[in-house]
Design a protein around this motif. Sequence first.
Motif, PDB file in Angstrom:
ATOM      1  N   MET A  48       0.609  -1.191  -0.085  1.00 23.89           N
ATOM      2  CA  MET A  48      -0.063  -0.097   0.024  1.00 23.89           C
ATOM      3  C   MET A  48       1.018   1.256  -0.011  1.00 23.89           C
ATOM      4  O   MET A  48       0.607   2.178  -0.757  1.00 23.89           O
ATOM      5  CB  MET A  48      -0.766   0.018   1.254  1.00 23.89           C
ATOM      6  CG  MET A  48      -1.932  -1.002   1.159  1.00 23.89           C
ATOM      7  SD  MET A  48      -2.928  -0.789   2.831  1.00 23.89           S
ATOM      8  CE  MET A  48      -3.979  -2.277   2.565  1.00 23.89           C
ATOM      9  N   VAL A  49       1.920   1.283   0.809  1.00 24.02           N
ATOM     10  CA  VAL A  49       2.664   2.342   0.738  1.00 24.02           C
ATOM     11  C   VAL A  49       3.475   2.586  -0.286  1.00 24.02           C
ATOM     12  O   VAL A  49       3.522   3.800  -0.979  1.00 24.02           O
ATOM     13  CB  VAL A  49       3.808   1.964   2.038  1.00 24.02           C
ATOM     14  CG1 VAL A  49       4.888   3.299   1.903  1.00 24.02           C
ATOM     15  CG2 VAL A  49       3.219   2.302   3.456  1.00 24.02           C
ATOM     16  N   GLN A  50       3.992   1.638  -1.018  1.00 22.25           N
ATOM     17  CA  GLN A  50       4.477   1.582  -2.538  1.00 22.25           C
ATOM     18  C   GLN A  50       3.542   2.243  -3.356  1.00 22.25           C
ATOM     19  O   GLN A  50       3.825   2.983  -4.209  1.00 22.25           O
ATOM     20  CB  GLN A  50       5.156   0.466  -2.780  1.00 22.25           C
ATOM     21  CG  GLN A  50       6.479   0.136  -2.184  1.00 22.25           C
ATOM     22  CD  GLN A  50       6.896  -1.439  -2.354  1.00 22.25           C
ATOM     23  OE1 GLN A  50       6.060  -2.157  -2.694  1.00 22.25           O
ATOM     24  NE2 GLN A  50       8.139  -1.904  -2.237  1.00 22.25           N
ATOM     25  N   GLU A  94      -4.053   7.519   0.779  1.00 20.51           N
ATOM     26  CA  GLU A  94      -3.586   7.878   2.072  1.00 20.51           C
ATOM     27  C   GLU A  94      -4.172   7.190   3.282  1.00 20.51           C
ATOM     28  O   GLU A  94      -3.701   6.703   4.283  1.00 20.51           O
ATOM     29  CB  GLU A  94      -3.529   9.465   2.342  1.00 20.51           C
ATOM     30  CG  GLU A  94      -2.599   9.853   3.186  1.00 20.51           C
ATOM     31  CD  GLU A  94      -2.523  11.504   3.380  1.00 20.51           C
ATOM     32  OE1 GLU A  94      -2.355  11.949   4.282  1.00 20.51           O
ATOM     33  OE2 GLU A  94      -2.633  11.923   2.298  1.00 20.51           O
ATOM     34  N   ARG A  95      -5.687   7.144   2.992  1.00 19.07           N
ATOM     35  CA  ARG A  95      -6.443   6.742   4.117  1.00 19.07           C
ATOM     36  C   ARG A  95      -6.345   5.233   4.282  1.00 19.07           C
ATOM     37  O   ARG A  95      -5.906   4.902   5.477  1.00 19.07           O
ATOM     38  CB  ARG A  95      -7.786   6.812   3.943  1.00 19.07           C
ATOM     39  CG  ARG A  95      -8.807   6.615   5.103  1.00 19.07           C
ATOM     40  CD  ARG A  95     -10.390   6.830   4.856  1.00 19.07           C
ATOM     41  NE  ARG A  95     -11.153   6.752   6.209  1.00 19.07           N
ATOM     42  CZ  ARG A  95     -11.468   5.788   6.397  1.00 19.07           C
ATOM     43  NH1 ARG A  95     -11.415   4.444   5.650  1.00 19.07           N
ATOM     44  NH2 ARG A  95     -12.410   5.312   7.739  1.00 19.07           N
ATOM     45  N   ASN A  96      -6.133   4.355   3.238  1.00 20.41           N
ATOM     46  CA  ASN A  96      -5.747   3.068   3.281  1.00 20.41           C
ATOM     47  C   ASN A  96      -4.202   2.688   3.931  1.00 20.41           C
ATOM     48  O   ASN A  96      -4.203   1.770   4.988  1.00 20.41           O
ATOM     49  CB  ASN A  96      -5.762   2.453   1.760  1.00 20.41           C
ATOM     50  CG  ASN A  96      -6.910   2.404   1.323  1.00 20.41           C
ATOM     51  OD1 ASN A  96      -8.046   2.433   1.922  1.00 20.41           O
ATOM     52  ND2 ASN A  96      -7.122   2.263   0.019  1.00 20.41           N
ATOM     53  N   VAL A  97      -3.550   3.707   3.652  1.00 21.72           N
ATOM     54  CA  VAL A  97      -2.045   3.524   4.235  1.00 21.72           C
ATOM     55  C   VAL A  97      -2.051   3.923   5.647  1.00 21.72           C
ATOM     56  O   VAL A  97      -1.636   3.153   6.816  1.00 21.72           O
ATOM     57  CB  VAL A  97      -1.082   4.355   3.670  1.00 21.72           C
ATOM     58  CG1 VAL A  97       0.185   4.379   4.488  1.00 21.72           C
ATOM     59  CG2 VAL A  97      -0.779   4.035   2.431  1.00 21.72           C
ATOM     60  N   GLU A 349     -12.928   2.721  12.580  1.00 20.16           N
ATOM     61  CA  GLU A 349     -11.682   3.214  11.709  1.00 20.16           C
ATOM     62  C   GLU A 349     -11.513   4.561  11.775  1.00 20.16           C
ATOM     63  O   GLU A 349     -10.624   4.861  12.045  1.00 20.16           O
ATOM     64  CB  GLU A 349     -11.866   2.522  10.637  1.00 20.16           C
ATOM     65  CG  GLU A 349     -11.686   1.020  10.565  1.00 20.16           C
ATOM     66  CD  GLU A 349     -11.817   0.472   9.073  1.00 20.16           C
ATOM     67  OE1 GLU A 349     -11.364  -0.777   8.576  1.00 20.16           O
ATOM     68  OE2 GLU A 349     -12.336   1.149   8.013  1.00 20.16           O
ATOM     69  N   ALA A 350     -12.703   5.236  11.557  1.00 18.85           N
ATOM     70  CA  ALA A 350     -12.535   6.463  11.455  1.00 18.85           C
ATOM     71  C   ALA A 350     -12.392   7.284  12.771  1.00 18.85           C
ATOM     72  O   ALA A 350     -11.471   8.347  12.971  1.00 18.85           O
ATOM     73  CB  ALA A 350     -13.965   7.326  11.191  1.00 18.85           C
ATOM     74  N   ALA A 351     -12.885   6.639  14.144  1.00 17.97           N
ATOM     75  CA  ALA A 351     -12.583   7.279  15.211  1.00 17.97           C
ATOM     76  C   ALA A 351     -11.066   6.971  15.825  1.00 17.97           C
ATOM     77  O   ALA A 351     -10.383   7.640  16.303  1.00 17.97           O
ATOM     78  CB  ALA A 351     -13.559   6.436  16.245  1.00 17.97           C
ATOM     79  N   ARG A 352     -10.422   5.693  15.350  1.00 16.47           N
ATOM     80  CA  ARG A 352      -9.054   5.469  15.873  1.00 16.47           C
ATOM     81  C   ARG A 352      -8.249   6.494  14.937  1.00 16.47           C
ATOM     82  O   ARG A 352      -7.228   6.486  15.323  1.00 16.47           O
ATOM     83  CB  ARG A 352      -8.977   4.015  15.569  1.00 16.47           C
ATOM     84  CG  ARG A 352      -9.859   3.067  16.480  1.00 16.47           C
ATOM     85  CD  ARG A 352      -9.251   1.550  16.526  1.00 16.47           C
ATOM     86  NE  ARG A 352      -9.601   1.000  15.296  1.00 16.47           N
ATOM     87  CZ  ARG A 352      -8.676   0.142  14.611  1.00 16.47           C
ATOM     88  NH1 ARG A 352      -7.259   0.040  15.062  1.00 16.47           N
ATOM     89  NH2 ARG A 352      -8.841  -0.268  13.416  1.00 16.47           N
ATOM     90  N   LEU A 353      -8.694   6.502  13.563  1.00 15.63           N
ATOM     91  CA  LEU A 353      -7.674   7.262  12.778  1.00 15.63           C
ATOM     92  C   LEU A 353      -7.692   8.688  13.471  1.00 15.63           C
ATOM     93  O   LEU A 353      -6.628   9.552  13.365  1.00 15.63           O
ATOM     94  CB  LEU A 353      -8.361   7.423  11.314  1.00 15.63           C
ATOM     95  CG  LEU A 353      -7.716   6.474  10.245  1.00 15.63           C
ATOM     96  CD1 LEU A 353      -8.259   6.853   8.877  1.00 15.63           C
ATOM     97  CD2 LEU A 353      -6.146   6.886  10.138  1.00 15.63           C
TER      98      LEU A 353
END
Length: 359
Positions: A48-50, A94-97, A349-353
């Motif tokens: 994902m980063v790549q 970016e969100r996936n990463v 996921e949104a809360a943890r992000l």
Amino acid sequence: MSFDEKLHGVIARHDELASLMADPDRLGAEKFVSASQEYSALTPVVEMVQEYFAAREEMGDLAEMIADTGSDAEMRKMAEEEFHDLKNRMPELERNVQLALLPKDEADAKNAILEVRAGTGGEEAALFAADLFRMYQRYADIRGWRFETLDFSETGIGGLKEASAEIRGHNVFARLKFESGVHRVQRVPETESGGRIHTSAATVAVLPEAEDVDLDIEEKDLRIDTFRASGAGGQHVNRTDSAVRITHLPTGTVVSIQDDKSQHKNKAKAMKILRSRIYDAERARLDQERSDSRRSQVGSGDRSERIRTYNFPQGRVTDHRINLTLYTLDRFVAGDMDEVIDSLISEDEAARLSEATGG
């Protein structure tokens, strides 16, 4: 540490592990297994980063092409279209990463123990509890999971006082962990002749199934009692001490199972539930120690919290934690639960992000 530095650190660690694993004899068997597990876990993150870095680099190249007024006009137009497509994709990449970098709940990949108990509302609550138990069984079937009833204490007209099941499959706990809490039903009971709507409730608990490596339970800490099963089951239940009650003395946790005619099988089922309850309680204690805010990000995580209402006259199911209402109750209780479960996972996921990024 900047976001980019963090990403380069992930790639560097992945490369370091690959280098270490190239010489397993020097690493040793135990460290090789540990390195291999970490490498496998990091590989999809690195991919994902790549992809994120490649998209960002391509955007830079396209921006240069667009700025070059001496280049072919048709090529610049194509570059502009590709640039805007990539620009629209970047927030998702970016969100996936960012999601991939969040600390993982080690229990997410585990199987689960499901417990359903009738709450307030008498016989109607018992009937609703039975409906919930069947709903989760149907959902497990749809997902291709294995659903095995461990204990089922029923009432006279098809309801249940309490029941438990083991659910095995891919990411079972990750998808079901937000089901714990009080589920409320509003409907006209079958036993109601006047057509009045009654409200009753049932409690659901979803525990990650604990394995032997997760915690050590010593024999001396257990008291095991056997007794004759009661309720449905024919003459056999009155003749043999097949029912088992196990008490974990240090925590006071008690599990009773009488579903099977075999005392040995009942003991194995009781130990499975006992182990999972103790493991779940220890997880909750550690979460509390880390921070009061580390309880479930979706709702309070308290099993006494009312999390969902099933309104049959309106055909409505409402999840109160995320204020989501669907008018597809029939499909939902038939096991079509993914829309609500996916929304709960996205909210978490949104809360943890937000917490991780200080948002």
